[in-house]
Design a protein around this motif. Structure first.
Motif, short mmCIF file in Angstrom:
data_model
loop_
_atom_site.label_atom_id
_atom_site.label_comp_id
_atom_site.label_asym_id
_atom_site.label_seq_id
_atom_site.Cartn_x
_atom_site.Cartn_y
_atom_site.Cartn_z
N ILE A 87 0.86 -1.18 0.00
CA ILE A 87 0.00 0.00 0.00
C ILE A 87 0.90 1.23 0.00
O ILE A 87 1.78 1.37 0.85
N THR A 88 0.65 2.13 -0.96
CA THR A 88 1.50 3.30 -1.14
C THR A 88 0.74 4.44 -1.81
O THR A 88 -0.30 4.20 -2.44
N VAL A 89 1.28 5.64 -1.71
CA VAL A 89 0.77 6.78 -2.48
C VAL A 89 1.65 7.05 -3.70
O VAL A 89 1.30 7.89 -4.52
N MET A 90 2.75 6.34 -3.81
CA MET A 90 3.66 6.52 -4.94
C MET A 90 3.04 5.88 -6.17
O MET A 90 2.79 4.68 -6.17
N THR B 168 -3.95 5.61 3.75
CA THR B 168 -3.12 4.42 3.81
C THR B 168 -3.41 3.57 5.05
O THR B 168 -3.57 2.35 4.94
N PHE B 169 -3.50 4.19 6.21
CA PHE B 169 -3.73 3.43 7.44
C PHE B 169 -5.07 2.71 7.40
O PHE B 169 -5.16 1.52 7.71
N GLU B 170 -6.11 3.42 6.99
CA GLU B 170 -7.44 2.80 6.90
C GLU B 170 -7.45 1.67 5.87
O GLU B 170 -8.11 0.65 6.06
N THR B 171 -6.71 1.85 4.79
CA THR B 171 -6.61 0.81 3.76
C THR B 171 -5.97 -0.44 4.34
O THR B 171 -6.47 -1.55 4.15
#
Length: 112
Positions: free
Chosen positions: A48-51, A98-101
């Motif tokens: 899981i990432t925002v990149m 991210t944390f909730e995911t």
């Protein structure tokens, strides 16, 4: 649970299916620093990432993760999407933080 099964249960968008229907998720890894992901993510992790760039796809291949989940509503650019297609990488997307995911994926893994 496969990434595609997880996407259906959690409402994640399938950006590219890749091997997502045939691989099993074994763990979860959250990190945005690609050099750390290369050394610490495990094969078959749900990363899981925002990149959301071409380097993310390359690291997913190197780390042999089951899928990449782009959190916070991030989207692959055209170059990264082409690389995901060429490398058969499963990429999913969600608007959740991210944390909730990660919590949602963990809960779903526990129920499976």
């Amino acid at each position: 649970m496969t990434p595609i099964e997880m996407a259906g249960k959690l409402g994640f968008k399938v950006v590219h299916e890749g091997e997502g229907a045939s691989r099993e998720i074994a763990g979860i890894y959250c990190c945005d620093l690609l050099s750390i992901v290369m050394g610490r993510a495990k094969a078959d992790d749900c990363w899981i990432t925002v990149m959301a760039n071409v380097n993310t796809v390359a690291v997913a291949v190197l780390a042999d993760v089951a899928c990449v989940v782009l959190s916070e509503g991030m989207s692959l650019d055209d170059t990264a999407l082409e690389k995901a297609r060429a490398q058969n990488v499963c990429v999913l997307k969600t608007d959740r933080p991210t944390f909730e995911t990660a919590l949602a994926v963990q809960k779903q893994m526990e129920q499976s």
